[in-house]
Motif scaffolding. Sequence first.
Motif, mmCIF file in Angstrom:
data_model
loop_
_atom_site.group_PDB
_atom_site.id
_atom_site.type_symbol
_atom_site.label_atom_id
_atom_site.label_comp_id
_atom_site.label_asym_id
_atom_site.label_seq_id
_atom_site.Cartn_x
_atom_site.Cartn_y
_atom_site.Cartn_z
ATOM 1 N N ARG A 78 43.848 101.541 43.778
ATOM 2 C CA ARG A 78 43.729 101.579 42.317
ATOM 3 C C ARG A 78 44.972 102.211 41.696
ATOM 4 O O ARG A 78 45.549 101.683 40.745
ATOM 5 C CB ARG A 78 42.483 102.364 41.914
ATOM 6 C CG ARG A 78 42.221 102.351 40.407
ATOM 7 C CD ARG A 78 41.166 103.350 39.998
ATOM 8 N NE ARG A 78 41.585 104.733 40.187
ATOM 9 C CZ ARG A 78 42.469 105.385 39.425
ATOM 10 N NH1 ARG A 78 43.040 104.776 38.404
ATOM 11 N NH2 ARG A 78 42.779 106.635 39.654
ATOM 12 N N GLN A 81 48.053 99.921 42.109
ATOM 13 C CA GLN A 81 48.013 98.791 41.186
ATOM 14 C C GLN A 81 48.395 99.234 39.787
ATOM 15 O O GLN A 81 49.134 98.549 39.077
ATOM 16 C CB GLN A 81 46.616 98.148 41.181
ATOM 17 C CG GLN A 81 46.551 96.863 40.385
ATOM 18 C CD GLN A 81 47.483 95.798 40.950
ATOM 19 O OE1 GLN A 81 47.475 95.534 42.139
ATOM 20 N NE2 GLN A 81 48.276 95.190 40.099
ATOM 21 N N SER A 82 47.927 100.420 39.388
ATOM 22 C CA SER A 82 48.266 100.943 38.069
ATOM 23 C C SER A 82 49.779 101.169 37.971
ATOM 24 O O SER A 82 50.392 100.826 36.958
ATOM 25 C CB SER A 82 47.517 102.252 37.851
ATOM 26 O OG SER A 82 47.917 102.855 36.655
ATOM 27 N N ARG A 83 50.364 101.713 39.016
ATOM 28 C CA ARG A 83 51.820 101.961 39.017
ATOM 29 C C ARG A 83 52.605 100.648 38.970
ATOM 30 O O ARG A 83 53.599 100.542 38.262
ATOM 31 C CB ARG A 83 52.227 102.757 40.240
ATOM 32 C CG ARG A 83 51.562 104.107 40.335
ATOM 33 C CD ARG A 83 52.518 105.218 39.952
ATOM 34 N NE ARG A 83 51.823 106.467 39.841
ATOM 35 C CZ ARG A 83 52.003 107.492 40.650
ATOM 36 N NH1 ARG A 83 52.857 107.409 41.633
ATOM 37 N NH2 ARG A 83 51.344 108.602 40.451
ATOM 38 N N ASN A 85 51.568 97.846 37.698
ATOM 39 C CA ASN A 85 51.368 97.279 36.367
ATOM 40 C C ASN A 85 52.260 97.949 35.327
ATOM 41 O O ASN A 85 52.667 97.320 34.358
ATOM 42 C CB ASN A 85 49.910 97.380 35.953
ATOM 43 C CG ASN A 85 49.026 96.440 36.735
ATOM 44 O OD1 ASN A 85 49.479 95.488 37.364
ATOM 45 N ND2 ASN A 85 47.725 96.731 36.742
ATOM 46 N N GLU A 86 52.531 99.249 35.539
ATOM 47 C CA GLU A 86 53.394 99.969 34.611
ATOM 48 C C GLU A 86 54.851 99.569 34.766
ATOM 49 O O GLU A 86 55.662 99.812 33.879
ATOM 50 C CB GLU A 86 53.264 101.490 34.840
ATOM 51 C CG GLU A 86 51.931 102.051 34.425
ATOM 52 C CD GLU A 86 51.755 103.483 34.849
ATOM 53 O OE1 GLU A 86 52.699 104.091 35.412
ATOM 54 O OE2 GLU A 86 50.670 104.035 34.607
#
Length: 87
Positions: A78, A81-83, A85-86
């Motif tokens: 999680r 994926q957030s990193r 996406n950033e």
Amino acid sequence: MTSPHDNPQLRWEVSVEAKPAAPGSATVSVVARNALAPNLAFDMVVDWHPGAEAADVEGRALVILSLLAKELAAECERVAQSRFNEG
């Protein structure tokens, strides 16, 4: 679809040993290795119920460790994926 078990770099060798600790508990030593992590070792404390054999305590510790690893893997995925996406 390939499984992680098909990749020799991800295949783990694990040994475990339970030793009595404070009354009602045990220290379980876990040693694991694979191609990417040649030496991973730690101790964890688990309950040692009256009448339980060392193998029971070791098995319980491995089940707990398995559940913790699954939760940790999900959280790592999680966050990764957030990193990504950033950017």
